[in-house]
Design an enzyme around this catalytic site. Sequence first.
Site, PDB file in Angstrom:
ATOM      1  N   SER A 136       0.859  -1.192   0.000  1.00 46.14           N
ATOM      2  CA  SER A 136       0.000   0.000   0.000  1.00 46.14           C
ATOM      3  C   SER A 136       0.892   1.236   0.000  1.00 46.14           C
ATOM      4  O   SER A 136       2.079   1.142   0.359  1.00 46.14           O
ATOM      5  CB  SER A 136      -0.854  -0.017   1.277  1.00 46.14           C
ATOM      6  OG  SER A 136      -1.543   1.208   1.434  1.00 46.14           O
ATOM      7  N   TYR A 149      -2.628   0.033  10.557  1.00 45.13           N
ATOM      8  CA  TYR A 149      -2.576  -0.367   9.149  1.00 45.13           C
ATOM      9  C   TYR A 149      -1.188  -0.081   8.563  1.00 45.13           C
ATOM     10  O   TYR A 149      -0.563  -0.968   7.971  1.00 45.13           O
ATOM     11  CB  TYR A 149      -3.666   0.351   8.356  1.00 45.13           C
ATOM     12  CG  TYR A 149      -3.759  -0.094   6.913  1.00 45.13           C
ATOM     13  CD1 TYR A 149      -4.153  -1.396   6.589  1.00 45.13           C
ATOM     14  CD2 TYR A 149      -3.456   0.772   5.861  1.00 45.13           C
ATOM     15  CE1 TYR A 149      -4.237  -1.810   5.256  1.00 45.13           C
ATOM     16  CE2 TYR A 149      -3.541   0.372   4.540  1.00 45.13           C
ATOM     17  CZ  TYR A 149      -3.937  -0.922   4.246  1.00 45.13           C
ATOM     18  OH  TYR A 149      -4.017  -1.336   2.931  1.00 45.13           O
TER      19      TYR A 149
END
Length: 241
Positions: A136, A149
């Site tokens: 990501s 995250y």
Amino acid sequence: MTSSSPLPRTPLPTALITGASRGIGRAIADELATTHHLLLGGRDRSELEALASSYPSAEPFAVDVRQVAEADVAGIESLDVLVHSAGVLRMGAVADLDDDAWRESFEINVFAVARLTRLLLPALRRAGGQVIAINSGSGFTSGSSSAVYSGTKFALRALTDALREEERPHGVRVCSIHPGRVATDMQRELHEYEGKDYNPGAWIQPEQVAKTVRLAVDASREAAVESLNIRPSGIRTAGMA
Ligand SMILES: NC(=O)c1ccc[n+]([C@@H]2O[C@H](COP(=O)([O-])OP(=O)(O)OC[C@H]3O[C@@H](n4cnc5c(N)ncnc54)[C@H](OP(=O)(O)O)[C@@H]3O)[C@@H](O)[C@H]2O)c1
């Protein structure tokens, strides 16, 4: 063999894709279905069986990634592509996140990737295969509410950077793909958390991420797509509301 005998069929290369049931993993399965035998990762076996029947050559790999064991991979002798796309997004301030949020996120986004990779390395080495992690933009930056995250995605980048060097002598290539916001269920959930309206047309379509995976898969053996960023362009398009 006579001139009229059919040529022996070359077996298709095999790709195992975690998170193939939805979102980015599903788009990767659609992309690789034309060239690979697919092992489709997810948790709902009957859903995965229905999906498998829609592809030329596919079968379910139905298991919670937190529980993958040696028995689950016992039949995989040779593996050309391992895509880690299964993942979760938990948002929240450090002040609010409890141990379970930290534990679950690291178990799914990091520990499970390490374990499944370790179990499949013999099959990947045999095939001269590739490991492709869907990381990501959060694997490079963190910010408010993103400790868990981003923490998992930083750790995933550390894992793939190490693995790439370790496996080079064994002929296994390692690719880390870093998408910005992609139009999937995860993105819808993020918008709910942020209290914003969700417009899927404003974000990267999962098929575009799948094309970056295709680029890595198709690279010939003297080349490796090691790390790749794909970001929303920010340009208004026809799909935007
Ligand atoms: N969407 C984005 O904006 C975005 C941006 C950058 C990176 N990513 C990354 O891309 C990857 C895929 O995200 P996505 O947007 O496609 O997410 P998604 O639409 O929410 O799909 C998540 C996938 O992960 C699977 N999964 C979750 N927990 C699992 C578990 N415990 N065991 C087995 N499978 C599990 C789900 O399977 P089930 O169907 O069984 O639940 C599903 O296939 C993730 O690693 C995510 O961090 C996403």
